[in-house]
Design a protein around this motif. Structure first.
Motif, PDB file in Angstrom:
ATOM      1  N   VAL A   1       0.843  -1.055   0.062  1.00 39.19           N
ATOM      2  CA  VAL A   1       0.080   0.017   0.029  1.00 39.19           C
ATOM      3  C   VAL A   1       0.935   1.122   0.030  1.00 39.19           C
ATOM      4  O   VAL A   1       1.831   1.201   0.693  1.00 39.19           O
ATOM      5  N   ILE A   2       0.496   2.260  -0.936  1.00 35.36           N
ATOM      6  CA  ILE A   2       1.327   3.446  -1.051  1.00 35.36           C
ATOM      7  C   ILE A   2       0.927   4.566  -0.186  1.00 35.36           C
ATOM      8  O   ILE A   2      -0.378   4.844  -0.979  1.00 35.36           O
ATOM      9  N   CYS A   3       1.262   5.207   0.774  1.00 37.94           N
ATOM     10  CA  CYS A   3       0.452   6.150   1.231  1.00 37.94           C
ATOM     11  C   CYS A   3       1.348   7.314   1.114  1.00 37.94           C
ATOM     12  O   CYS A   3       2.396   7.741   1.615  1.00 37.94           O
ATOM     13  N   GLY A   4       0.732   8.390   0.180  1.00 40.72           N
ATOM     14  CA  GLY A   4       1.339   9.451  -0.127  1.00 40.72           C
ATOM     15  C   GLY A   4       1.710   9.077  -1.608  1.00 40.72           C
ATOM     16  O   GLY A   4       2.720   8.534  -1.834  1.00 40.72           O
ATOM     17  N   VAL A   5       1.216   9.890  -2.567  1.00 42.95           N
ATOM     18  CA  VAL A   5       1.506   9.499  -4.080  1.00 42.95           C
ATOM     19  C   VAL A   5       1.602  10.814  -4.860  1.00 42.95           C
ATOM     20  O   VAL A   5       1.363  11.175  -5.762  1.00 42.95           O
ATOM     21  N   GLY A   6       2.726  11.525  -4.095  1.00 46.09           N
ATOM     22  CA  GLY A   6       3.496  12.704  -4.943  1.00 46.09           C
ATOM     23  C   GLY A   6       4.317  12.233  -5.635  1.00 46.09           C
ATOM     24  O   GLY A   6       4.446  11.147  -5.870  1.00 46.09           O
ATOM     25  N   HIS A   7       5.704  12.937  -5.877  1.00 48.80           N
ATOM     26  CA  HIS A   7       6.766  12.488  -6.645  1.00 48.80           C
ATOM     27  C   HIS A   7       7.285  11.219  -6.434  1.00 48.80           C
ATOM     28  O   HIS A   7       7.270  10.290  -7.104  1.00 48.80           O
ATOM     29  N   ILE A   8       7.532  11.130  -4.977  1.00 56.11           N
ATOM     30  CA  ILE A   8       8.378  10.045  -4.634  1.00 56.11           C
ATOM     31  C   ILE A   8       7.258   8.843  -4.682  1.00 56.11           C
ATOM     32  O   ILE A   8       7.827   7.590  -4.891  1.00 56.11           O
TER      33      ILE A   8
ATOM     34  N   VAL B   1      -1.610  -2.899  -4.136  1.00 60.68           N
ATOM     35  CA  VAL B   1      -2.882  -3.009  -3.645  1.00 60.68           C
ATOM     36  C   VAL B   1      -3.998  -2.084  -3.319  1.00 60.68           C
ATOM     37  O   VAL B   1      -5.202  -2.102  -3.452  1.00 60.68           O
ATOM     38  N   ALA B   2      -3.218  -0.842  -3.142  1.00 60.71           N
ATOM     39  CA  ALA B   2      -3.999   0.404  -2.817  1.00 60.71           C
ATOM     40  C   ALA B   2      -2.873   1.619  -2.865  1.00 60.71           C
ATOM     41  O   ALA B   2      -1.892   1.483  -2.532  1.00 60.71           O
ATOM     42  N   LEU B   3      -3.774   2.495  -2.817  1.00 55.04           N
ATOM     43  CA  LEU B   3      -3.152   3.821  -3.063  1.00 55.04           C
ATOM     44  C   LEU B   3      -3.855   4.699  -1.983  1.00 55.04           C
ATOM     45  O   LEU B   3      -5.055   4.689  -1.970  1.00 55.04           O
ATOM     46  N   VAL B   4      -2.907   5.612  -1.236  1.00 54.44           N
ATOM     47  CA  VAL B   4      -3.812   6.726  -0.391  1.00 54.44           C
ATOM     48  C   VAL B   4      -3.079   8.063  -0.490  1.00 54.44           C
ATOM     49  O   VAL B   4      -1.898   8.121  -0.448  1.00 54.44           O
ATOM     50  N   ASP B   5      -3.849   8.847  -0.664  1.00 56.99           N
ATOM     51  CA  ASP B   5      -3.433  10.297  -0.568  1.00 56.99           C
ATOM     52  C   ASP B   5      -4.871  11.460  -0.394  1.00 56.99           C
ATOM     53  O   ASP B   5      -5.887  10.942  -0.793  1.00 56.99           O
TER      54      ASP B   5
END
Length: 346
Positions: free
Chosen positions: A11-18, A35-39
């Protein structure tokens, strides 16, 4: 801890550049699954849905925890001041955590992350990408194998451009609460390199200036730090984000008993000088290109190696290059330097 050869779910929390880079690399990795994106920026949803079809999007970590699909690893790529609390929340939800630099803005918060993970039998990974740079790995091996003898002087210079194109009004960058300072956001991975190769420092003195960022950031844009190495020798760290228009360099110079060397380039990506007794410089692998963010650049793009490390550690318990204990130490070192910062810098 039990291990499985199944794909490692992220799961990626924070979908800015990095964060977007993390998501892209996870999606491409044969042993990983996004499996999931969080922003918090709901307006990102359509573009992310097009780039990562079928991957659900959540506007808060709490929403993901309550409703999201099962995962193994939470990657945190949010503003610095949120890292520690989100990492603790992820661990308590049963996830290993990958934390972009810095691990936290206070030593006490970083310690809480590690203590919580230890109790939950979960792994914590700090992202310290300079360790994967061929010149950095070469320097560590050269030092540890004793080729240099006693180290006399270590000089680390970090001269980058970060202007209004980077510190935009209304954003988190440049704020004391969420950014924390130039050493945390821009140069913590260089402090990490200093510690990784040469160990702890003591007898710290520092001067700070704010040449061009008044009204743009809450803190200094430049600093001059002197210190002694606990293992012997002395060093300096000179840094600035007041360089006009584009990055100038990052460099590391070592004067030692049996020789001298300098790693240079904009991102410590080449060996400018090496003259060491009885030693011939080998041909090193090429360094990856810098992260390019359009109007500014960051350090070498080594995040793929981080994900390889995480996957191998979760699947089989392999040792990792970027361990969280060192990430905690970097926070402590920066906190000790910033303890000397005058009150006019928050």
């Amino acid at each position: 801890m039990t291990y499985s050869k199944a794909k490692v779910r992220f799961v990626i929390c924070g979908v800015g550049h990095i964060g977007h880079r993390h998501a892209t690399l996870v999606a491409r990795h044969p042993e990983a699954q996004l499996v999931a994106l969080v922003d918090v920026q709901a307006e990102l949803r359509p573009a992310l849905a097009a780039t990562f079809p079928g991957v659900p999007f959540f506007t808060s970590l709490e929403a993901y925890v309550a409703q999201g699909p099962a995962a193994d690893v939470l990657t945190i790529a949010t503003p610095n001041g949120l890292h520690a609390s989100q990492a603790v929340a992820g661990v308590r939800h049963g996830l290993h955590v990958v934390i972009e630099k810095p691990l936290a803005l206070r030593t006490a918060d970083a310690e809480l992350v590690l203590q919580t993970a230890q109790k939950a039998n979960k792994l914590v990974f700090g992202v310290m990408q300079n360790r994967y740079s061929p010149p950095a790995a070469w320097l560590k091996q050269l030092y540890e194998n004793g080729y240099l003898g006693r180290v006399f002087l270590v000089q680390l210079n970090c001269f980058w451009n970060r202007d209004a194109r980077y510190y935009q009004p209304g954003g988190w960058r440049g704020t004391q609460a969420l950014d924390g300072g130039t050493l945390f956001t821009q140069f913590s991975h260089f402090v990490d390199l200093l510690y990784w190769v040469f160990g702890d420092i003591t007898n710290i003195n520092a001067r700070f200036q704010d040449f061009v960022h008044q009204g743009v950031t809450d803190f200094e844009d430049s600093g001059l730090v002197t210190f002694d190495l606990v293992r012997g020798g002395s060093g300096t760290l000179s840094y600035s984000t007041a360089v006009w228009d584009r990055n100038l360099e990052s460099s590391l110079t070592v004067v030692a008993e049996r020789g001298s060397l300098k790693i240079g380039g904009q991102y410590l990506d080449k060996i400018d000088y090496c003259h060491v007794q009885g030693y011939e410089l080998p041909t090193l692998p090429a360094t990856n290109a810098a992260n390019n963010y359009g109007t500014y650049q960051g350090s070498a793009a080594n995040h793929g190696y981080v994900i390889d490390d995480v996957v191998q550690a979760v699947q089989s318990g392999a040792q990792v290059i970027t361990n969280a204990q060192d990430g905690l130490k970097v926070v402590e070192l920066i906190e000790r330097i910033y303890a000397l910062r005058p009150s006019l810098f928050h």
